[in-house]
Motif scaffolding. Sequence first.
Motif, PDB file in Angstrom:
ATOM      1  N   ILE A 216       0.912  -1.245  -0.001  1.00 37.22           N
ATOM      2  CA  ILE A 216       0.026  -0.066   0.099  1.00 37.22           C
ATOM      3  C   ILE A 216       0.682   1.168  -0.146  1.00 37.22           C
ATOM      4  CG2 ILE A 216      -1.865   1.388   1.371  1.00 37.22           C
ATOM      5  CD1 ILE A 216      -2.748  -1.295   2.590  1.00 37.22           C
ATOM      6  N   VAL A 217       0.660   2.188  -1.060  1.00 40.30           N
ATOM      7  CA  VAL A 217       1.274   3.474  -0.929  1.00 40.30           C
ATOM      8  C   VAL A 217       0.263   4.511  -0.473  1.00 40.30           C
ATOM      9  CG1 VAL A 217       2.338   5.279  -2.412  1.00 40.30           C
ATOM     10  CG2 VAL A 217       2.844   2.451  -2.707  1.00 40.30           C
ATOM     11  N   LEU A 218       0.752   5.283   0.408  1.00 41.45           N
ATOM     12  CA  LEU A 218       0.169   6.430   1.042  1.00 41.45           C
ATOM     13  C   LEU A 218       0.968   7.499   0.771  1.00 41.45           C
ATOM     14  CD1 LEU A 218      -2.194   7.853   2.948  1.00 41.45           C
ATOM     15  CD2 LEU A 218      -0.408   7.412   4.867  1.00 41.45           C
ATOM     16  N   ALA A 219       0.539   8.748   0.107  1.00 44.47           N
ATOM     17  CA  ALA A 219       1.297  10.045  -0.424  1.00 44.47           C
ATOM     18  C   ALA A 219       0.398  11.084  -0.022  1.00 44.47           C
ATOM     19  CB  ALA A 219       1.509   9.736  -1.844  1.00 44.47           C
ATOM     20  N   TYR A 220       1.027  12.106   0.507  1.00 46.82           N
ATOM     21  CA  TYR A 220       0.238  13.308   0.674  1.00 46.82           C
ATOM     22  C   TYR A 220       1.421  14.475   0.034  1.00 46.82           C
ATOM     23  CZ  TYR A 220      -2.507  17.160   2.626  1.00 46.82           C
ATOM     24  OH  TYR A 220      -3.458  18.224   2.677  1.00 46.82           O
ATOM     25  N   THR A 221       0.818  15.341  -0.975  1.00 39.79           N
ATOM     26  CA  THR A 221       1.653  16.170  -1.159  1.00 39.79           C
ATOM     27  C   THR A 221       0.648  17.521  -1.325  1.00 39.79           C
ATOM     28  OG1 THR A 221       2.808  14.773  -3.057  1.00 39.79           O
ATOM     29  CG2 THR A 221       2.837  17.282  -3.191  1.00 39.79           C
ATOM     30  N   ARG A 222       1.305  18.714  -0.513  1.00 41.51           N
ATOM     31  CA  ARG A 222       0.490  19.652  -0.386  1.00 41.51           C
ATOM     32  C   ARG A 222       1.018  21.186  -0.170  1.00 41.51           C
ATOM     33  NH1 ARG A 222       2.807  21.062   3.851  1.00 41.51           N
ATOM     34  NH2 ARG A 222       2.807  20.060   5.927  1.00 41.51           N
ATOM     35  N   ASN A 223       0.414  22.135  -0.621  1.00 37.46           N
ATOM     36  CA  ASN A 223       0.852  23.640  -0.552  1.00 37.46           C
ATOM     37  C   ASN A 223      -0.141  24.241   0.554  1.00 37.46           C
ATOM     38  OD1 ASN A 223       2.447  25.874  -0.976  1.00 37.46           O
ATOM     39  ND2 ASN A 223       1.301  26.481  -2.631  1.00 37.46           N
ATOM     40  N   SER A 224       0.267  24.774   1.614  1.00 36.78           N
ATOM     41  CA  SER A 224      -0.770  25.210   2.442  1.00 36.78           C
ATOM     42  C   SER A 224      -0.285  26.574   3.133  1.00 36.78           C
ATOM     43  CB  SER A 224      -0.986  24.000   3.786  1.00 36.78           C
ATOM     44  OG  SER A 224       0.142  23.829   4.461  1.00 36.78           O
ATOM     45  N   MET A 225      -1.183  27.109   3.874  1.00 37.11           N
ATOM     46  CA  MET A 225      -0.805  28.025   4.605  1.00 37.11           C
ATOM     47  C   MET A 225      -1.932  28.195   6.097  1.00 37.11           C
ATOM     48  SD  MET A 225      -1.270  32.235   3.742  1.00 37.11           S
ATOM     49  CE  MET A 225      -2.789  32.060   3.106  1.00 37.11           C
ATOM     50  N   LEU A 226      -1.036  27.991   7.115  1.00 35.78           N
ATOM     51  CA  LEU A 226      -1.744  28.116   8.532  1.00 35.78           C
ATOM     52  C   LEU A 226      -1.256  29.238   9.395  1.00 35.78           C
ATOM     53  CD1 LEU A 226      -3.696  26.503  10.158  1.00 35.78           C
ATOM     54  CD2 LEU A 226      -1.816  25.225  11.077  1.00 35.78           C
ATOM     55  N   ASP A 227      -2.104  30.163   9.537  1.00 37.28           N
ATOM     56  CA  ASP A 227      -1.710  31.474  10.489  1.00 37.28           C
ATOM     57  C   ASP A 227      -0.784  32.176   9.770  1.00 37.28           C
ATOM     58  OD1 ASP A 227      -3.389  30.565  12.650  1.00 37.28           O
ATOM     59  OD2 ASP A 227      -1.834  29.619  13.443  1.00 37.28           O
ATOM     60  N   TYR A 228      -1.137  32.341   8.230  1.00 39.64           N
ATOM     61  CA  TYR A 228      -0.350  33.004   7.347  1.00 39.64           C
ATOM     62  C   TYR A 228       1.045  32.573   7.177  1.00 39.64           C
ATOM     63  CZ  TYR A 228      -3.905  36.341   7.727  1.00 39.64           C
ATOM     64  OH  TYR A 228      -5.396  37.031   7.815  1.00 39.64           O
ATOM     65  N   LYS A 229       1.133  31.421   7.637  1.00 40.15           N
ATOM     66  CA  LYS A 229       2.764  30.612   7.427  1.00 40.15           C
ATOM     67  C   LYS A 229       2.358  29.758   6.303  1.00 40.15           C
ATOM     68  CE  LYS A 229       4.226  31.099  12.164  1.00 40.15           C
ATOM     69  NZ  LYS A 229       4.794  30.646  13.498  1.00 40.15           N
ATOM     70  N   LEU A 230       3.265  29.881   5.062  1.00 38.31           N
ATOM     71  CA  LEU A 230       3.310  28.943   4.086  1.00 38.31           C
ATOM     72  C   LEU A 230       4.363  27.877   4.459  1.00 38.31           C
ATOM     73  CD1 LEU A 230       3.739  31.600   1.157  1.00 38.31           C
ATOM     74  CD2 LEU A 230       1.402  30.195   1.708  1.00 38.31           C
ATOM     75  N   ASN A 231       3.730  26.811   3.708  1.00 39.26           N
ATOM     76  CA  ASN A 231       4.625  25.418   3.937  1.00 39.26           C
ATOM     77  C   ASN A 231       4.448  24.568   2.652  1.00 39.26           C
ATOM     78  OD1 ASN A 231       4.980  22.501   4.992  1.00 39.26           O
ATOM     79  ND2 ASN A 231       6.424  23.739   5.975  1.00 39.26           N
ATOM     80  N   VAL A 232       5.430  24.073   2.005  1.00 35.86           N
ATOM     81  CA  VAL A 232       4.965  22.916   1.040  1.00 35.86           C
ATOM     82  C   VAL A 232       5.691  21.674   1.606  1.00 35.86           C
ATOM     83  CG1 VAL A 232       5.837  22.401  -1.301  1.00 35.86           C
ATOM     84  CG2 VAL A 232       5.406  24.671  -0.579  1.00 35.86           C
ATOM     85  N   GLY A 233       4.696  20.654   1.487  1.00 32.39           N
ATOM     86  CA  GLY A 233       5.440  19.307   2.125  1.00 32.39           C
ATOM     87  C   GLY A 233       4.874  18.161   1.272  1.00 32.39           C
ATOM     88  N   GLU A 234       5.616  17.040   1.301  1.00 37.08           N
ATOM     89  CA  GLU A 234       5.382  15.877   0.489  1.00 37.08           C
ATOM     90  C   GLU A 234       5.879  14.509   1.697  1.00 37.08           C
ATOM     91  OE1 GLU A 234       5.395  14.449  -3.784  1.00 37.08           O
ATOM     92  OE2 GLU A 234       7.248  14.334  -2.966  1.00 37.08           O
ATOM     93  N   LEU A 235       5.095  13.709   1.684  1.00 40.18           N
ATOM     94  CA  LEU A 235       5.425  12.407   2.469  1.00 40.18           C
ATOM     95  C   LEU A 235       4.754  11.182   1.680  1.00 40.18           C
ATOM     96  CD1 LEU A 235       6.848  11.216   4.808  1.00 40.18           C
ATOM     97  CD2 LEU A 235       4.490  11.100   5.941  1.00 40.18           C
TER      98      LEU A 235
END
Length: 242
Positions: A216-235
Amino acid sequence: MTLARPLCATALVSGLLVAGYGFGASSAPVPSPLAPSLLTRLSALLPQTAQPVTLLTRRSSISTVQLELRVASVGGDPAVLRQIAVSAARGVPPVYDERLNITREEFKKYVVFQETLASTGKTFRLSVTRDAGRVTFGDGPSMNGVLRGVSVDLKTGEMRSPEGFSARPVSVPPNDDPSRGLEVRTGFQWRIFGNGSAGRAVNGTLSLLQLNSGRIVLAYTRNSMLDYKLNVGELIVEYTRP
């Protein structure tokens, strides 16, 4: 372990592990609720509490198999073809040569850039809790905060993000043709978009795929902003479920 996935627009699972990098509402229709049988399958694929996983990484390569077949069929220079194969194996984009006996347009058509998923050899336990109604992800070593606060409702299949947005899953069709992408037995995908007040936004793709191998492959790729802080992540991880 290497999982080949051609990066072409017509690949069956093209884009399954890729998210866009802008914010805003999706123009796509909202997926219909999953049938009970699909919810049962979804629950069986999601990770268990403290699930052991292997970290995967993306690697790029170049495929010239179809080019080699085409050039051989028209009597192209085998020495030039061998040099192209060597260059591709090294990750160097091959250069067109008229001695191949094909046009430049055909050459571009048959040289296919691929992206593969490969094991890093790093294993760890996924920070995840699970009860009768919900699977919730936390954070831990090697997770880099990518899934922190993401949850999936086991009764509806709805995914919810820490930015305050939600998305319904769609079923991924099976694929047993390796030339068309990952060999998938079954799977689900959530495309989550949201751009709200208080500095919160997200644009991401969560994919849950069971391959024909049973892994099973689980992948999350996202570009997000929380409390005006930008974050790009992938797992991207892989695991097995009993």
